[in-house]
Design an enzyme around this catalytic site. Structure first.
Site, short mmCIF file in Angstrom:
data_model
loop_
_atom_site.label_atom_id
_atom_site.label_comp_id
_atom_site.label_asym_id
_atom_site.label_seq_id
_atom_site.Cartn_x
_atom_site.Cartn_y
_atom_site.Cartn_z
N CYS A 31 0.85 -1.21 0.00
CA CYS A 31 0.00 0.00 0.00
C CYS A 31 0.88 1.25 0.00
CB CYS A 31 -0.90 -0.05 1.23
SG CYS A 31 -1.74 1.50 1.63
N CYS A 34 0.17 3.74 2.75
CA CYS A 34 0.64 3.18 4.03
C CYS A 34 2.13 3.42 4.21
CB CYS A 34 0.35 1.69 4.11
SG CYS A 34 -1.38 1.23 4.01
#
Length: 110
Positions: A31, A34
């Site tokens: 991600c 993230c």
């Protein structure tokens, strides 16, 4: 203090049985947002002594992701006294995260 790697085996003890404030970051290595947020979470974990910071890798801990209905990542959750009090999805600035956990900039050293 460094962040704590949270798993289904330690989540109850480290988050739900903690009297104080816990910031939980649900994330995954694939991600992009993230990964962009990770240094900020790490910085908060190393600076704050009144807040426990934990990270849940949703790929490694699918049970926790299901239990907390994580549909998008990053998802940040704040627990106080074992109860979820706040939930935000997406990237956040350090100031926004500190506000989420109830620390204003004057008390957070920002």
């Amino acid at each position: 203090m460094a962040y704590i790697v949270l798993t289904k085996d330690n989540f109850d003890q480290e988050v739900l049985r903690t009297e104080g404030t816990v910031l939980v970051d649900f994330w995954a290595s694939w991600c992009g947002p993230c990964m962009a947020l990770a240094p900020t979470i790490d910085e908060i974990a190393s600076e704050q002594t009144v807040v426990k910071v934990g990270k849940v890798n949703v790929d490694d801990q699918p049970e926790l992701a299901r239990q907390y209905r994580i549909m998008s990542i990053p998802t940040l959750m704040v627990f106080k006294g074992g109860e979820q009090v706040r939930r935000e999805v997406g990237g956040k600035s350090k100031g926004e995260i500190l506000e989420m956990i109830g620390l204003d900039k004057a008390h957070a050293g920002v």
